[in-house]
Design an enzyme around this catalytic site. Structure first.
Site, PDB file in Angstrom:
ATOM      1  N   HIS A  95       7.391  60.315  31.916  1.00 31.10           N
ATOM      2  CA  HIS A  95       8.779  60.443  32.354  1.00 31.10           C
ATOM      3  C   HIS A  95       9.460  59.077  32.431  1.00 31.10           C
ATOM      4  O   HIS A  95       8.808  58.043  32.628  1.00 31.10           O
ATOM      5  CB  HIS A  95       8.845  61.138  33.710  1.00 31.10           C
ATOM      6  CG  HIS A  95       8.532  62.600  33.635  1.00 31.10           C
ATOM      7  ND1 HIS A  95       8.704  63.446  34.694  1.00 31.10           N
ATOM      8  CD2 HIS A  95       8.063  63.365  32.621  1.00 31.10           C
ATOM      9  CE1 HIS A  95       8.360  64.670  34.352  1.00 31.10           C
ATOM     10  NE2 HIS A  95       7.953  64.643  33.088  1.00 31.10           N
ATOM     11  N   GLU A  97      11.378  57.742  34.730  1.00 27.43           N
ATOM     12  CA  GLU A  97      11.199  57.064  36.017  1.00 27.43           C
ATOM     13  C   GLU A  97       9.814  56.418  36.086  1.00 27.43           C
ATOM     14  O   GLU A  97       9.663  55.291  36.565  1.00 27.43           O
ATOM     15  CB  GLU A  97      11.339  58.060  37.180  1.00 27.43           C
ATOM     16  CG  GLU A  97      12.616  58.857  37.178  1.00 27.43           C
ATOM     17  CD  GLU A  97      12.494  60.204  36.470  1.00 27.43           C
ATOM     18  OE1 GLU A  97      13.035  61.194  36.987  1.00 27.43           O
ATOM     19  OE2 GLU A  97      11.860  60.269  35.392  1.00 27.43           O
ATOM     20  N   CYS A 123      11.494  64.750  39.128  1.00 30.91           N
ATOM     21  CA  CYS A 123      10.561  65.814  39.482  1.00 30.91           C
ATOM     22  C   CYS A 123       9.709  65.356  40.660  1.00 30.91           C
ATOM     23  O   CYS A 123       9.780  64.196  41.073  1.00 30.91           O
ATOM     24  CB  CYS A 123       9.673  66.165  38.288  1.00 30.91           C
ATOM     25  SG  CYS A 123       8.443  64.891  37.898  1.00 30.91           S
ATOM     26  N   CYS A 126       7.432  62.258  39.899  1.00 33.85           N
ATOM     27  CA  CYS A 126       8.213  61.019  39.886  1.00 33.85           C
ATOM     28  C   CYS A 126       8.670  60.657  41.288  1.00 33.85           C
ATOM     29  O   CYS A 126       8.679  59.480  41.659  1.00 33.85           O
ATOM     30  CB  CYS A 126       9.407  61.155  38.945  1.00 33.85           C
ATOM     31  SG  CYS A 126       8.935  61.210  37.196  1.00 33.85           S
TER      32      CYS A 126
END
Length: 167
Positions: A95, A97, A123, A126
């Site tokens: 991801h 992040e 999410c 993260c």
């Protein structure tokens, strides 16, 4: 049409927005264009900022040395019928992040007390990384169906703001 007045942006509907929030979200959107995700609606970008300075950036894409879904010509999650928001581990991509936090760690850059601008709401995985990295503020543009991540942010005292609410 946007009018500039010192440190504030005036949008076409007459709403004022801090120019730094606007600049860093624009940067996150630009970084999202670097995504190697096969699904065009899943291009996500993140920018970690402290004291009006960009520390790191990240976009969702395959780990170093791993072919991306775009290169493979298919999304493994679609192929296996995995619904959005579930089984995050079944994906070639890291991801945005996570990549921004990993880049900071790799370069020895502290993100403690920083703000993370992200095109999409983080999410839960993260969120846990953001909390443990010491990031104190998250600004996102597009929502994501993960109420648990928001609960964790709240409990940890991380300020989370929907970009649309800033203007």
């Amino acid at each position: 049409m946007v009018s500039y007045y010192r440190y504030i942006f005036l949008t076409t509907d007459g709403v004022f927005m801090n120019k730094w929030d606007q600049r860093f979200m624009s940067m996150a959107e630009e970084v999202a264009t670097w995504s190697s995700c096969f699904k065009l609606d899943r291009h996500v970008g993140a920018v970690i900022v402290k004291d009006k300075r960009i520390l790191t950036t990240g976009y969702n894409g395959a780990s170093s040395g791993i072919k991306s879904c775009a290169e493979k010509g298919e999304c493994i999650r679609v192929k296996l019928g995995i619904p959005s928001g579930t089984r995050h581990e079944i994906c070639y991509a890291v991801h945005a992040e996570q990549n921004a936090i990993i880049q900071a760690a790799k370069l020895g850059v502290s993100v403690d007390g920083a703000t993370l601008y992200c095109t999409h709401q983080p999410c839960v995985i993260c969120a846990k990384m953001i909390i443990n990295a010491g990031i104190k503020r998250v600004v996102y543009k597009y929502g994501y169906p993960d109420e648990f991540s928001m609960k964790l942010f709240d409990e940890a005292g991380v300020k989370v703001e929907d970009y649309a609410s800033l203007g």
